[in-house]
Design an enzyme around this catalytic site. Structure first.
Site, mmCIF file in Angstrom:
data_model
loop_
_atom_site.group_PDB
_atom_site.id
_atom_site.type_symbol
_atom_site.label_atom_id
_atom_site.label_comp_id
_atom_site.label_asym_id
_atom_site.label_seq_id
_atom_site.Cartn_x
_atom_site.Cartn_y
_atom_site.Cartn_z
ATOM 1 N N THR A 1 0.814 -1.220 0.000
ATOM 2 C CA THR A 1 0.000 0.000 0.000
ATOM 3 C C THR A 1 0.849 1.273 0.000
ATOM 4 O O THR A 1 0.334 2.376 -0.068
ATOM 5 C CB THR A 1 -0.950 0.036 1.220
ATOM 6 O OG1 THR A 1 -0.157 -0.060 2.404
ATOM 7 C CG2 THR A 1 -1.951 -1.103 1.189
ATOM 8 N N GLY A 2 2.176 1.127 0.050
ATOM 9 C CA GLY A 2 3.054 2.298 -0.057
ATOM 10 C C GLY A 2 3.196 2.712 -1.512
ATOM 11 O O GLY A 2 2.765 1.994 -2.416
ATOM 12 N N SER A 3 3.792 3.884 -1.767
ATOM 13 C CA SER A 3 3.832 4.367 -3.151
ATOM 14 C C SER A 3 4.769 3.513 -4.004
ATOM 15 O O SER A 3 4.409 3.113 -5.118
ATOM 16 C CB SER A 3 4.232 5.846 -3.199
ATOM 17 O OG SER A 3 5.537 6.016 -2.697
ATOM 18 N N HIS B 1 27.248 2.441 -3.106
ATOM 19 C CA HIS B 1 26.847 1.246 -2.370
ATOM 20 C C HIS B 1 27.668 1.161 -1.089
ATOM 21 O O HIS B 1 28.874 1.380 -1.110
ATOM 22 C CB HIS B 1 27.112 -0.012 -3.199
ATOM 23 C CG HIS B 1 26.154 -0.175 -4.329
ATOM 24 N ND1 HIS B 1 26.430 -0.918 -5.446
ATOM 25 C CD2 HIS B 1 24.917 0.320 -4.519
ATOM 26 C CE1 HIS B 1 25.399 -0.886 -6.264
ATOM 27 N NE2 HIS B 1 24.462 -0.140 -5.728
ATOM 28 N N THR C 1 14.463 -2.764 -0.661
ATOM 29 C CA THR C 1 14.760 -1.594 0.172
ATOM 30 C C THR C 1 16.248 -1.281 0.241
ATOM 31 O O THR C 1 17.064 -2.172 0.480
ATOM 32 C CB THR C 1 14.241 -1.852 1.606
ATOM 33 O OG1 THR C 1 12.874 -2.224 1.520
ATOM 34 C CG2 THR C 1 14.415 -0.620 2.478
ATOM 35 N N GLU C 2 16.595 0.008 0.059
ATOM 36 C CA GLU C 2 17.989 0.407 0.247
ATOM 37 C C GLU C 2 18.116 1.205 1.528
ATOM 38 O O GLU C 2 17.139 1.723 2.056
ATOM 39 C CB GLU C 2 18.502 1.216 -0.957
ATOM 40 C CG GLU C 2 17.845 2.553 -1.164
ATOM 41 C CD GLU C 2 18.477 3.334 -2.321
ATOM 42 O OE1 GLU C 2 19.724 3.397 -2.389
ATOM 43 O OE2 GLU C 2 17.722 3.869 -3.151
ATOM 44 N N GLU D 1 31.695 -5.589 -8.199
ATOM 45 C CA GLU D 1 32.254 -4.271 -7.965
ATOM 46 C C GLU D 1 33.249 -4.351 -6.819
ATOM 47 O O GLU D 1 33.339 -5.380 -6.142
ATOM 48 C CB GLU D 1 31.153 -3.241 -7.700
ATOM 49 C CG GLU D 1 30.267 -3.558 -6.522
ATOM 50 C CD GLU D 1 29.017 -2.670 -6.474
ATOM 51 O OE1 GLU D 1 28.493 -2.274 -7.533
ATOM 52 O OE2 GLU D 1 28.555 -2.381 -5.367
ATOM 53 N N LYS E 1 -3.609 -2.631 7.614
ATOM 54 C CA LYS E 1 -4.473 -2.472 6.442
ATOM 55 C C LYS E 1 -5.074 -3.794 5.980
ATOM 56 O O LYS E 1 -5.539 -3.919 4.849
ATOM 57 C CB LYS E 1 -3.691 -1.809 5.303
ATOM 58 C CG LYS E 1 -3.111 -0.454 5.722
ATOM 59 C CD LYS E 1 -3.164 0.587 4.624
ATOM 60 C CE LYS E 1 -2.873 1.961 5.220
ATOM 61 N NZ LYS E 1 -2.302 2.903 4.279
ATOM 62 N N TYR F 1 20.992 -3.771 -15.994
ATOM 63 C CA TYR F 1 20.168 -3.383 -17.145
ATOM 64 C C TYR F 1 21.071 -3.210 -18.374
ATOM 65 O O TYR F 1 20.726 -3.594 -19.487
ATOM 66 C CB TYR F 1 19.421 -2.064 -16.912
ATOM 67 C CG TYR F 1 18.650 -1.959 -15.611
ATOM 68 C CD1 TYR F 1 18.284 -3.087 -14.884
ATOM 69 C CD2 TYR F 1 18.270 -0.715 -15.114
ATOM 70 C CE1 TYR F 1 17.590 -2.968 -13.692
ATOM 71 C CE2 TYR F 1 17.576 -0.592 -13.924
ATOM 72 C CZ TYR F 1 17.238 -1.726 -13.215
ATOM 73 O OH TYR F 1 16.556 -1.596 -12.044
#
Lengths: 406, 293
Positions: free
Chosen positions: B17-19, B248, B98-99, B210, B43, B160
């Site tokens: 329900t979060g954006s 990071h 989540t970051e 990396e 909710k 990507y």
């Protein structure tokens, strides 16, 4: 985030870690007063900047050394007057040096033995680890390279925490006498509690000293905090000293941008940390040099992109700008509009190379084409990097040679 | 075919329900992912977009929908708890997008997950996608194409980049996994390599790493001994100055460890083709598959 030595010691004292007595001073008057309060004639005056090598540094006014021993409050006052407001250059500050705004006036401790003691978060074991050595007061990297057998490692189980017996064992391994063992183990435990309570990624005491009387003290301390955890430590966040930071990075952090200043002349604006690093790498591969690392992230707004662009343009060293976006969460049209808005308020003094791919790429390209901006467009990452390097070498003439708009 | 996720995956979205959670849940559903439940404490009882039931707890979602994979969009302060909630409910695969999760939180999560059957991917990652079948995360779906290359990466956008290079050259992907850029995370490069190696429908791999840590070196060691499939790699951060974390939390060279040069050497020693630049990741793999490098 880094903190000053005097702040580090205040923090340690809260967790019962013994340090030499001392106080920070911002004026010669305060320095004299602090020295008087200590009530000793064995004093040390230490310039407070976020860089190592202070003792061997030189002030821009010619005064040598950012760490001095002295014997009276009057001498402490004189030394403070020579350091405060002056620029100290050390091997870690670069030639520009750092302005000393505070000095630490402390009791100078007599040293019988110096020990190295650090706690860090070990990625391999996914838990804290103590790294310690009887060879303190020198570069630990040198010890590790020359005499690796003198480096002790003690793993800490993340859920159980540092155990009392581990403290006693470390004390023995570090050569403490039976009579000193409990005090040493208690100090190690205090360091561990500090490490955990402050969400540190590293806490390094170099040196941890033993006085001729057998007292164990943390003589210097270096903290690395986990930036992700600062939200739950307002008291630590308040210790930040922005005078110690690159002004470009301070400006970027105000706008929630992930920016690191470098020395090259090609500015980069990229989304995603990995792609931002890779963009720096490919610039270097084609013979150029990146002016910065900048990850605008996935959720950046037009305003953030505009601010990011302004920071890049304000860097006098920059000879070309490379925008490399692979839209995922980030939409290419947001980036395009952010750049267009920025160029409306600041002049674009150098060639701009833009490579857009991913989410809403067509909308982004259309916005730029219709804006009348003189942009050098690129089809892929390799093409973009080569064009940016060429543009940085050619300067303004590159804009006419390579721009898509006439 | 693929690893970990496919048409049969039954997904629960924590933070639906979060954006961010709502937006990406919709994107995943449009791609064809079978989203069976959402969870937002307080909710429970609502319907997301009129069709996906929202529960207060993952436990209830699991009981009532038999969800077997979870994706987490919970804010950083509550994300570690969200991961453990999903593990506790018996969800087999937990993907945390989540970051910014404090590393001490992840340390505790990792310690508590020891011995459990659930996999964790992330945090701070783009997620996982089996092209044409199931997308879980924030990656743009259209750049992917079903095929046989497995992609593993610590970085989202660099993934990507690799995927787009492959797709543009006609090479599809079996599954693409972003394992995340944090110093303590769930699935490692090695874990993913092992799964791809055992997957009959993955015929080659691109491994993107990396600076920082030693996960790439560990994967290289294993590949050298156990993996016959062609592998290409790229390591980001060759030009990063030591002691500065490159975005990071895990991307940092400290104490001379975790350098790009060291990783590249380890990869090459394991017979892996290392791309010189991030623009040639796919070309390097294709050349290796043809025996040209």
């Amino acid at each position: 985030m880094n903190i000053h030595e005097y702040q580090a010691k205040e923090l340690l004292q809260k967790f019962g870690v013994a340090t030499p007595r001392g106080k920070a001073a911002s004026t010669p008057d305060e320095a004299e007063q602090a020295a008087r309060e200590l009530g000793t004639n064995n004093l040390v005056v230490k310039a407070q900047i976020h860089a190592g090598g202070r003792g061997k540094g030189t002030f821009a006014n010619g005064f040598k050394g950012g760490v001095h021993l002295c014997k009276s409050p009057a001498e402490a006052r004189d030394l403070a007057a020579k350091m405060l407001g002056q620029t100290l250059v050390t091997h870690q500050t670069g030639p520009a040096g750092r302005v000393v705004n505070k000095v630490l006036i402390a009791e100078s401790a007599e040293i019988a033995r110096e020990i190295y003691f650090a706690i860090l978060l070990d990625r391999a074991t996914a838990g804290p680890i103590v790294v310690a050595s009887t060879e303190g007061g020198v570069e630990i990297e040198t010890v590790a390279a020359k005499t690796p057998e003198k480096i002790l490692r003690e793993k800490i189980q993340p859920l159980a925490g540092f155990q009392a017996h581990q403290g006693r064992k470390l004390a023995k391994q570090l050569g403490f006498e039976t009579s000193q063992m409990k005090a040493a183990a208690k100090l190690f435990d205090g360091l561990y509690r500090t490490f955990m309570a402050c969400d540190c990624s590293m806490l390094e005491i170099n040196p941890l000293i033993v006085t001729p009387g057998g007292e164990v003290l943390a003589l210097d301390a270096k903290f690395n905090f986990d930036d992700n955890a600062l939200y739950r430590h307002p008291e630590l966040a308040a210790l930040r000293d922005i005078a110690e930071e690159d002004p470009r990075e301070v400006e970027a952090s105000k706008h929630g941008l992930n920016y690191i200043g470098l020395d090259g002349n090609i500015a980069c604006l990229v989304n995603g940390a990995g792609l931002a690093m890779a963009t720096m790498d490919i610039i270097k591969f084609y013979g150029g040099s990146p002016a910065n690392f900048l990850d605008v992230g996935g959720g950046a707004t037009e305003e953030q992109v505009t601010e990011a662009f302004k920071i890049l343009v304000s860097d006098a060293k920059v000879k070309a700008i490379l925008v490399n976006i692979f839209g995922g969460i980030m939409k290419c049209d947001i980036i395009a509009q952010g750049i267009i808005n920025a160029v409306k308020t600041v002049k674009l003094p150098v060639p701009l190379v833009v490579r857009l791919e991913g989410t809403n790429v067509d909308a982004g390209k259309k916005l730029i084409a219709e804006s009348g901006l003189r942009v050098i467009t690129a089809d892929d990452l390799g093409d973009a990097a080569q064009k940016a390097v060429h543009a940085a070498n050619r300067g303004r003439t590159a804009i006419k040679e390579m721009s898509s708009t006439k | 075919m693929s690893i970990l996720v496919d048409k049969n995956t039954r997904l629960v979205v924590q933070g639906i329900t979060g954006s961010a959670g709502g937006f990406h849940a919709r994107q995943c559903m449009e791609y064809g992912t079978n989203v069976v439940a959402g969870v937002t404490p307080g909710k429970g009882g609502q319907l997301f977009d009129g069709k996906v039931p929202v529960f207060d707890t993952v436990w209830e979602a699991r009981q009532q929908t038999a969800c077997n994979v979870s994706v987490i969009f919970v804010p950083a302060a509550g994300a570690a708890d969200g991961i453990l909630e999903a593990v506790d409910a018996g969800v087999e695969l937990v993907i945390c997008i989540t970051e910014g999760i404090p590393v001490m939180d992840m340390m505790r999560v990792k310690a508590q997950m020891a011995g459990k059957k659930s996999w964790l991917i992330g945090p701070n990652c783009p997620g996982i996608i089996t092209p044409g079948a199931c997308k879980i995360g924030i990656m743009p779906g259209y750049i992917h194409k079903p095929g046989k290359v497995g992609v593993i990466s610590r970085s989202g956008t660099l993934t990507y980049e690799a995927v787009w290079q492959l797709t543009s050259r006609g090479y599809g992907q079996s599954t693409c996994i972003g394992i995340g850029g944090d110093p303590i995370n769930g699935m490692s490069h090695l874990d993913a390599v092992e799964l791809f190696c055992d997957d009959p429908d993955t015929d080659s791999m691109i491994l993107i790493g990396e600076i920082g840590g030693s996960a790439e070196e560990e994967a290289a060691e294993w590949i050298k001994v156990n993996c016959k499939k062609p592998v290409a790699a790229f390591i980001a951060g060759a030009t990063a100055p030591p002691g500065r974390r490159m975005g990071h939390a895990g991307a940092i060279v400290s104490g001379g460890k975790g350098t790009a040069a060291g990783k590249i050497e380890a990869l090459k020693a394991a017979g892996i083709a290392v791309a010189e630049t991030p623009a040639t990741m796919a070309d390097t793999l294709i050349a290796r598959m043809k025996g040209a490098n």
